[in-house]
Design an enzyme around this catalytic site. Structure first.
Site, mmCIF file in Angstrom:
data_model
loop_
_atom_site.group_PDB
_atom_site.id
_atom_site.type_symbol
_atom_site.label_atom_id
_atom_site.label_comp_id
_atom_site.label_asym_id
_atom_site.label_seq_id
_atom_site.Cartn_x
_atom_site.Cartn_y
_atom_site.Cartn_z
ATOM 1 N N ASN A 133 3.081 2.848 1.174
ATOM 2 C CA ASN A 133 1.600 2.975 1.387
ATOM 3 C C ASN A 133 1.777 1.777 2.348
ATOM 4 O O ASN A 133 2.599 0.490 2.665
ATOM 5 C CB ASN A 133 0.883 1.920 0.317
ATOM 6 C CG ASN A 133 -0.306 2.013 0.691
ATOM 7 O OD1 ASN A 133 -0.463 0.789 1.195
ATOM 8 N ND2 ASN A 133 -1.774 1.974 -0.172
ATOM 9 N N CYS A 156 -8.290 -2.527 1.701
ATOM 10 C CA CYS A 156 -7.039 -3.807 0.438
ATOM 11 C C CYS A 156 -8.666 -4.731 1.177
ATOM 12 O O CYS A 156 -8.946 -5.281 2.136
ATOM 13 C CB CYS A 156 -6.898 -3.904 0.833
ATOM 14 S SG CYS A 156 -6.047 -5.502 0.125
ATOM 15 N N LYS A 167 4.990 -0.722 -2.872
ATOM 16 C CA LYS A 167 3.515 -1.698 -2.406
ATOM 17 C C LYS A 167 3.345 -1.518 -1.559
ATOM 18 O O LYS A 167 4.269 -0.363 -0.370
ATOM 19 C CB LYS A 167 4.053 -3.053 -3.007
ATOM 20 C CG LYS A 167 4.933 -3.675 -2.477
ATOM 21 C CD LYS A 167 4.754 -5.106 -2.933
ATOM 22 C CE LYS A 167 4.439 -5.919 -2.982
ATOM 23 N NZ LYS A 167 4.486 -7.145 -2.862
ATOM 24 N N GLY A 193 -3.277 1.318 -12.056
ATOM 25 C CA GLY A 193 -2.650 0.626 -11.519
ATOM 26 C C GLY A 193 -2.485 -1.301 -12.894
ATOM 27 O O GLY A 193 -1.454 -1.190 -13.429
#
Length: 307
Positions: free
Chosen positions: A98, A129, A44, A264
């Site tokens: 990430n 995002c 994450k 995902g």
């Protein structure tokens, strides 16, 4: 049959990995299946400083998918490298970190720090995002900002650099080419689509942040098209993501032009989906007498020169 694929300087044993944000740091899944069986482990998003994230509710189920507004909640870089990295560094041979920042300088800081750790094999830049008021969507839809972030990180970071793009733009191929020209080794396509759900009884948005990112099978046709379009626009590998919930869904992405894929939302539905998918892809190659998964990449483009 050969499931190996190459992303930048990395050779993955197979093309299947989790999408950032849907798999935590892998610790919640390590007792469900052996994470070494994955092609890579994508964790994450990490930011320089800790983030509490958006106010709840943060997740809501919608038809054929979900909408989330997590807001990049994470413990921050210092805690990650001191407490979490030691726990996850041996879960998979290829650890992809990430990262997101609220400024170019924060991206640079995280890249410089990550460069020091041999355990971190690649960076995936989260410029897309849609849940954060600073960074995220602003960087991902601002072409000049995207170029600046990628090029500035490229100067610092010598290992494999992946850029995850937002679909919330008019023409994603322009951004894909910009990221490639700025130094990206690969692209992840796509992040979530911006959306909203409203409670008709209270007459108010359901999510605490009002809007969020839509994911799941509902977005797959759009994701496949964006992979298809970008395959023609760039020469670097594409990691396809968006609503993969079956072998057939994964194959669509390969045929459209993806070299590898990320799973995902399906991780929430079926925690053991990825190892099953890896097995089924191997069986598919054998049944179709295809020697390598890499042979599938871009096959849907055959004959276009005659159209």
């Amino acid at each position: 049959m050969n499931l190996k694929v190459k992303i930048g300087e990395l050779t993955l044993k197979n093309p299947v990995m989790p999408a950032s944000g849907t798999f935590g740091f892998g610790l919640e899944f390590k007792d469900i299946f052996d994470l070494k069986n994955l092609g890579a482990l994508v964790v994450k998003t990490i930011t320089k400083n800790p983030r509490l994230g958006n106010r709840p509710p943060r997740v809501y189920e919608v038809s054929c998918g979900m909408i989330n507004s997590i807001g990049l909640a994470n413990p921050g870089w210092d805690y990650f490298c001191e407490k979490i990295l030691p726990q996850i560094k041996d879960l998979n041979d290829i650890l992809i970190l990430n990262i997101a920042g609220e400024s170019v300088e924060e991206f640079q800081y995280l890249a410089r720090e990550a460069q020091r750790f041999d355990e971190i094999k690649a960076l995936e830049l989260n410029v897309s995002c849609p849940n954060v008021s600073k960074g995220g969507i602003a960087f991902g839809t601002d072409l000049e900002a995207l170029k600046q972030i990628v090029s500035s990180v490229r100067k610092i970071y010598s290992k494999t650099l992946i850029v995850k793009l937002t679909p919330n733009v008019t023409d994603i191929t322009v951004y894909a080419k910009a990221a490639e020209n700025a130094g990206a080794d690969a692209l992840t396509l796509i992040n979530t689509f911006t959306g909203m759900v409203i409670d008709v009884k209270s007459k108010k948005p359901i999510l605490g942040n009002k809007h969020g990112g839509v994911s799941g099978p509902a977005i797959r046709p759009m994701a496949v098209k964006m992979v298809y379009d970008c395959f023609k626009a760039v020469s670097i590998p594409i990691i396809g993501v968006g609503g993969i919930d079956s072998k057939e869904a994964a194959l669509e992405f390969f045929l459209a032009g993806a070299t590898a894929i990320q799973v995902g939302s399906q991780n929430f539905v079926e925690p053991g989906f990825m190892p099953r998918l890896i097995r089924e892809l191997g069986e598919y190659l054998q049944e179709e007498n295809i020697e390598s998964i890499a042979k599938l990449t871009g096959l849907a483009h055959r004959g276009e020169e005659n159209v």
